[in-house]
Design an enzyme around this catalytic site. Structure first.
Site, mmCIF file in Angstrom:
data_model
loop_
_atom_site.group_PDB
_atom_site.id
_atom_site.type_symbol
_atom_site.label_atom_id
_atom_site.label_comp_id
_atom_site.label_asym_id
_atom_site.label_seq_id
_atom_site.Cartn_x
_atom_site.Cartn_y
_atom_site.Cartn_z
ATOM 1 N N GLU A 26 -8.627 15.694 21.416
ATOM 2 C CA GLU A 26 -8.088 16.186 20.151
ATOM 3 C C GLU A 26 -8.874 17.417 19.713
ATOM 4 O O GLU A 26 -10.095 17.470 19.911
ATOM 5 C CB GLU A 26 -8.215 15.116 19.070
ATOM 6 C CG GLU A 26 -7.414 13.871 19.371
ATOM 7 C CD GLU A 26 -7.428 12.928 18.185
ATOM 8 O OE1 GLU A 26 -6.536 13.047 17.344
ATOM 9 O OE2 GLU A 26 -8.352 12.111 18.092
ATOM 10 N N HIS A 76 -5.260 2.731 22.135
ATOM 11 C CA HIS A 76 -4.458 3.721 22.862
ATOM 12 C C HIS A 76 -4.885 3.886 24.324
ATOM 13 O O HIS A 76 -4.056 3.860 25.232
ATOM 14 C CB HIS A 76 -4.552 5.087 22.178
ATOM 15 C CG HIS A 76 -4.340 5.044 20.692
ATOM 16 N ND1 HIS A 76 -3.430 4.206 20.104
ATOM 17 C CD2 HIS A 76 -4.901 5.751 19.679
ATOM 18 C CE1 HIS A 76 -3.459 4.389 18.789
ATOM 19 N NE2 HIS A 76 -4.339 5.315 18.509
ATOM 20 N N THR A 98 1.978 5.800 4.184
ATOM 21 C CA THR A 98 3.362 5.732 3.700
ATOM 22 C C THR A 98 3.911 7.133 3.469
ATOM 23 O O THR A 98 5.030 7.454 3.887
ATOM 24 C CB THR A 98 3.411 4.926 2.378
ATOM 25 O OG1 THR A 98 2.792 3.669 2.598
ATOM 26 C CG2 THR A 98 4.837 4.734 1.898
ATOM 27 N N LYS A 102 5.254 6.713 22.060
ATOM 28 C CA LYS A 102 5.435 8.118 22.456
ATOM 29 C C LYS A 102 6.349 8.161 23.675
ATOM 30 O O LYS A 102 6.242 7.325 24.569
ATOM 31 C CB LYS A 102 4.081 8.758 22.766
ATOM 32 C CG LYS A 102 3.215 8.960 21.519
ATOM 33 C CD LYS A 102 1.922 9.653 21.853
ATOM 34 C CE LYS A 102 0.982 9.688 20.660
ATOM 35 N NZ LYS A 102 1.395 10.606 19.601
ATOM 36 N N GLY A 133 0.841 -1.208 0.000
ATOM 37 C CA GLY A 133 0.000 0.000 0.000
ATOM 38 C C GLY A 133 0.867 1.245 0.000
ATOM 39 O O GLY A 133 0.497 2.277 0.571
HETATM 40 P P1 NDP Z 1 -5.068 4.388 2.194
HETATM 41 O O1 NDP Z 1 -6.554 4.416 2.058
HETATM 42 O O2 NDP Z 1 -4.283 5.569 1.723
HETATM 43 O O3 NDP Z 1 -4.587 3.057 1.476
HETATM 44 C C1 NDP Z 1 -3.232 2.708 1.300
HETATM 45 C C2 NDP Z 1 -3.071 2.011 -0.012
HETATM 46 O O4 NDP Z 1 -3.747 0.761 0.052
HETATM 47 C C3 NDP Z 1 -3.678 2.755 -1.168
HETATM 48 O O5 NDP Z 1 -2.794 3.701 -1.695
HETATM 49 C C4 NDP Z 1 -3.967 1.638 -2.135
HETATM 50 O O6 NDP Z 1 -2.786 1.333 -2.829
HETATM 51 C C5 NDP Z 1 -4.288 0.466 -1.244
HETATM 52 N N1 NDP Z 1 -5.743 0.321 -1.104
HETATM 53 C C6 NDP Z 1 -6.605 1.245 -0.661
HETATM 54 N N2 NDP Z 1 -7.868 0.750 -0.671
HETATM 55 C C7 NDP Z 1 -7.778 -0.485 -1.135
HETATM 56 C C8 NDP Z 1 -8.731 -1.507 -1.371
HETATM 57 N N3 NDP Z 1 -10.013 -1.336 -1.115
HETATM 58 N N4 NDP Z 1 -8.298 -2.676 -1.858
HETATM 59 C C9 NDP Z 1 -6.995 -2.867 -2.104
HETATM 60 N N5 NDP Z 1 -6.049 -1.925 -1.903
HETATM 61 C C10 NDP Z 1 -6.432 -0.756 -1.418
HETATM 62 O O7 NDP Z 1 -4.764 4.063 3.720
HETATM 63 P P2 NDP Z 1 -3.712 4.725 4.682
HETATM 64 O O8 NDP Z 1 -2.392 4.780 3.995
HETATM 65 O O9 NDP Z 1 -4.274 5.939 5.254
HETATM 66 O O10 NDP Z 1 -3.689 3.667 5.888
HETATM 67 C C11 NDP Z 1 -3.133 2.398 5.736
HETATM 68 C C12 NDP Z 1 -3.330 1.624 7.037
HETATM 69 O O11 NDP Z 1 -2.725 2.322 8.108
HETATM 70 C C13 NDP Z 1 -4.797 1.459 7.439
HETATM 71 O O12 NDP Z 1 -4.931 0.229 8.080
HETATM 72 C C14 NDP Z 1 -5.030 2.598 8.411
HETATM 73 O O13 NDP Z 1 -6.064 2.333 9.311
HETATM 74 C C15 NDP Z 1 -3.686 2.637 9.118
HETATM 75 N N6 NDP Z 1 -3.372 3.921 9.715
HETATM 76 C C16 NDP Z 1 -3.265 5.034 8.926
HETATM 77 C C17 NDP Z 1 -2.932 6.250 9.480
HETATM 78 C C18 NDP Z 1 -2.736 7.459 8.622
HETATM 79 O O14 NDP Z 1 -2.295 8.474 9.165
HETATM 80 N N7 NDP Z 1 -3.041 7.405 7.333
HETATM 81 C C19 NDP Z 1 -2.698 6.385 10.944
HETATM 82 C C20 NDP Z 1 -2.821 5.147 11.665
HETATM 83 C C21 NDP Z 1 -3.136 3.972 11.056
HETATM 84 P P3 NDP Z 1 -2.815 0.643 -4.260
HETATM 85 O O15 NDP Z 1 -4.080 1.063 -4.926
HETATM 86 O O16 NDP Z 1 -1.603 1.177 -4.918
HETATM 87 O O17 NDP Z 1 -2.759 -0.793 -3.993
HETATM 88 C C1 BG6 Z 2 -5.095 7.288 15.548
HETATM 89 C C2 BG6 Z 2 -6.572 7.491 15.390
HETATM 90 O O1 BG6 Z 2 -4.815 5.979 15.952
HETATM 91 O O2 BG6 Z 2 -4.619 8.174 16.556
HETATM 92 C C3 BG6 Z 2 -6.881 8.923 15.046
HETATM 93 O O3 BG6 Z 2 -7.017 6.655 14.347
HETATM 94 C C4 BG6 Z 2 -6.287 9.853 16.067
HETATM 95 O O4 BG6 Z 2 -8.274 9.135 14.969
HETATM 96 C C5 BG6 Z 2 -4.822 9.534 16.241
HETATM 97 O O5 BG6 Z 2 -6.446 11.183 15.596
HETATM 98 C C6 BG6 Z 2 -4.243 10.342 17.378
HETATM 99 O O6 BG6 Z 2 -2.865 10.136 17.373
HETATM 100 P P1 BG6 Z 2 -1.909 11.281 17.907
HETATM 101 O O7 BG6 Z 2 -0.553 10.672 17.843
HETATM 102 O O8 BG6 Z 2 -2.081 12.457 16.979
HETATM 103 O O9 BG6 Z 2 -2.388 11.588 19.283
#
Ligand code: NDP
Ligand code: BG6
Length: 510
Positions: free
Chosen positions: A238, A262, A39, A204, A33
């Site tokens: 938050e 958390h 990422t 943290k 992903g």
């Molecule tokens: P995204 O929605 O940006 O998805 C990441 C990548 O996964 C996409 O770029 C895509 O890549 C692939 N993808 C998305 N949807 C699908 C699908 N339905 N089927 C197959 N592939 C898919 O997610 P995030 O990067 O935001 O989050 C990734 C994980 O990290 C999740 O589990 C999220 O809960 C967790 N997370 C994210 C945080 C954040 O700040 N974003 C914070 C904490 C946890 P491609 O199409 O190239 O395969």
């Molecule tokens: C993530 C939650 O795990 O933690 C978010 O999915 C939340 O909803 C975040 O905002 C809070 O993290 P931090 O490090 O900003 O306190």
């Protein structure tokens, strides 16, 4: 009145440097992903900061994979554009040479064979990573099962070999059953010592410090029990809303999003017994015992233990903001909770009769995560004849963020001729420049093979076992209160005050 008497204890930098970082073994990081938000926003900036600080192993590279069609050059450009200003791009091009990308289809093992198994060996040989591989699942959880199965079928999972690790992002399931299913899928292919379930709160600085503070000082532990502690408040407030995550948050709500992981981890670290050794499994054993001792919330008296709410429009930090139901992607009549407060009891000798109040919410007055230990009042207040007004009991505040540090609220004589007490804060604040960010810490520990800051299977299971019946009951019998029931920028729903008030206590102001 509150004064800070200048008790800033800034540790000597060289001591911190000396005990802080072990450069891990060479390894590669395969990110699934890699075109996604996590990422770009978290992982690559964290790895880049580690690179700039020379904390990465001498042999290291990243292979990003995903369905998105792009080559490594495009991948590097995409990530370069996202490097935040505080990351400073001075050695970006040197770093970019470590980044590679291949397109795969998650459910197609043959694409894993050709584009991961076929690609890694020459890269590993030239980087000298010796077969140490970290697979990082940075996709939505619905894809995990396909990825794990394709890793196995492509011969990439490596049996019981601890040089192969898998990192699993939150959310880890959406209830007890789905979490158990996910654990079973992972543990069919990997062993527990290869699995790194992330809870970034554990990484943290102040959260890690809870154990150091409690168990490396003889001062606090004798007081850390029902005899001296009146109650504990754990707050993760938050000021942000749900950002662009309505799709996820509508399903999750604050209890799944913040409490299962958390908040319960903070609770466990605050309440646990000292382990005999500071090792990952001994610490995780003690945390599990706390969760086992938490009294299940009585579902027939839910409102005495749980309050949930949802934000409406309001003003946060001087900006007018939308209500939850007006955020893009939420349902107009959504009842998803964005705030929750919980009262819990821990049924063991140390904590019998000490309530733990937990609260977390979005779009609150300020951003503040803290653990506040309020001590019992002195047994006899001999000054009360000479003074008017309430004399606040001592409190110890572990500030997780912002301003990571520790405050001890005590009473002292107000200088002058009159007999007058005043609250005084003894304050320790972490020096800003020595802390690793949560994702830097998580990545380094995973490379080192240290599972201390990752959640074990039983930790996930126990916290879902506590929370699932509560969530189900709330979903089945929603509160009669009309939503939204708190204004953005406020302290949360008025109803939440009743939770501690019923016991003659009150929330600390945000
Ligand atoms: P995204 O929605 O940006 O998805 C990441 C990548 O996964 C996409 O770029 C895509 O890549 C692939 N993808 C998305 N949807 C699908 C699908 N339905 N089927 C197959 N592939 C898919 O997610 P995030 O990067 O935001 O989050 C990734 C994980 O990290 C999740 O589990 C999220 O809960 C967790 N997370 C994210 C945080 C954040 O700040 N974003 C914070 C904490 C946890 P491609 O199409 O190239 O395969
Ligand atoms: C993530 C939650 O795990 O933690 C978010 O999915 C939340 O909803 C975040 O905002 C809070 O993290 P931090 O490090 O900003 O306190």
């Amino acid at each position: 009145m509150s004064i800070d008497p200048g008790f800033h204890d800034v540790p000597r930098m060289e001591t911190l440097q000396a005990c802080r970082i072990d450069i891990p073994r060479p390894c590669c990081l395969v990110i699934f992903g890699a075109s996604g938000d996590l990422t770009r926003q978290k992982l690559i900036p964290a790895v880049y900061r580690l690179f700039r600080q020379k904390f990465l192993p001498p042999g290291f590279f990243i292979l990003g994979v995903g369905r998105t069609e792009m080559d490594s050059e495009r991948f590097r450009e995409l990530l370069h554009g996202e490097i935040p200003p505080d990351c400073n791009g001075d050695c970006w091009y040197e770093f970019a040479a470590l980044l590679h990308y291949r397109t795969v289809s998650y459910g197609a093992p043959e694409s894993f064979r050709s584009n991961i198994a076929g690609v890694l060996p020459p890269l590993e040989q030239s980087a000298g990573t010796g077969g140490n591989r970290i697979f990082y699942l940075a996709t939505p959880p619905g894809v995990y099962e396909d990825i794990i199965s394709s890793l196995r079928l492509a011969g990439l999972a490596g049996g019981s070999d601890s040089s192969v690790k898998i990192v699993v992002e939150k959310p880890f399931g959406s209830d007890l059953e789905s979490a158990r299913r996910l654990n079973a899928i992972i543990l069919e292919v990997f062993r527990e010592n290869q699995v790194y379930r992330i809870d970034h709160y554990l990484a943290k600085e102040t959260v890690q410090n809870i154990l150091m503070f409690r168990f490396a000082n003889s001062l606090f532990e004798p007081l850390w029990n029902r005899r001296y502690i009146d109650h504990v408040q754990i707050t993760a407030a938050e000021s942000i809303g749900i950002e662009r995550r309505a799709g996820y948050f509508e399903q999750a709500g604050v209890l799944r999003d913040m409490f299962q992981n958390h908040m319960f981890q903070l609770l466990a670290l605050t309440a646990m017994e000292p382990p005999s050794l500071f090792t990952a499994n001994r610490v995780r054993d003690e945390k599990a015992k706390v969760l086992q001792s938490v009294r299940p919330v009585p579902l027939d008296r839910l409102d005495e233990h749980v309050v949930t709410g949802q934000y409406g429009r309001g003003t946060v930090n001087g900006m007018e903001v939308k209500g939850y139901r007006e955020e893009e992607g939420t349902a107009p009549g959504s009842s998803t909770p964005t705030y929750a407060a919980l009262k819990l009891w821990i049924d063991n000798w140390r904590w019998n009769g000490v309530p733990f109040y937990l609260r977390s919410g979005k779009r609150l007055k300020s951003r503040r995560t803290e653990i506040a230990i309020t001590f019992r009042p002195v047994p006899h207040m001999m000054f009360s004849r000479d003074m008017s007004g309430r004399i606040e009991p001592n409190a110890l505040i572990l500030r997780v963020q912002p301003g990571e540090g520790i405050t001890m609220e005590i009473q002292a004589k107000n200088p002058g001729s009159r007999m007058c007490l005043m609250p005084v804060n003894l304050d320790f604040t972490y020096p800003r420049d020595v802390a690793l960010s949560d994702y830097e810490r998580v990545l380094l520990d995973c490379m080192e093979g240290d599972q201390m800051l990752f959640v074990r299977e039983d930790g996930v299971d126990l916290s879902w076992a506590l929370l699932t019946p509560v969530i189900e009951a709330l979903e089945k019998f929603p509160s009669a209160r009309a939503l939204p029931d708190y204004e953005a920028g406020s302290e949360g729903p008025a109803a939440a005050a009743a939770l501690p008030a019923r016991d003659g206590r009150r929330w600390r102001p945000l």
